[in-house]
Design a protein around this motif. Structure first.
Motif: not given
Length: 127
Positions: A1-12
């Protein structure tokens, strides 16, 4: 199984209903770091799990729908405790729709949401 991860952030901002949440029943702010992992059994014709630029843009667009908002005022979340776990599933569901044709061939999406450096939750969506 292959995977790719992206990251970000947010405020609430949000509050919870229920004694289990203790002081978090009051309105409070949260800054989340989100990691979206896309899984594929075999790479596509370009040798990719998913285009990293598309994945990053779609994740940013999903987060923009709630960024700097009081989630208690978001009609879509009415009656829900917008817990970290709940938000993981909401993000995964939105990504699976908003990726459009890029979702073709993916086996799943995992969304991991970090509340802090010592606590996080995740949701795995099979596609």
């Amino acid at each position: 199984m292959f995977s790719l991860t992206v990251r970000d952030r947010f405020m609430v901002a949000h509050s919870f209903t229920g004694e289990v949440f203790g002081p978090a029943q009051r309105l409070h702010g949260a800054t989340f770091v989100v990691e979206a992992t896309f899984r594929r059994v075999e790479l596509d014709g370009d040798g990719l799990v998913v285009d990293i630029g598309v994945a990053s843009q779609v994740l940013r667009a999903v987060l923009a729908q709630v960024e700097y908002r009081n989630l208690d005022d978001v009609e879509e979340f009415a009656g829900q405790n917008t817990s970290t776990e709940f938000l993981c599933r909401w993000i995964a569901d939105r990504l699976s729709v908003d990726l459009g044709p890029a979702v073709t061939g993916l086996a799943g999406i995992t969304v991991l949401l970090r509340e802090s450096d010592v606590a996080w939750a995740a949701y795995e969506k099979e596609l």
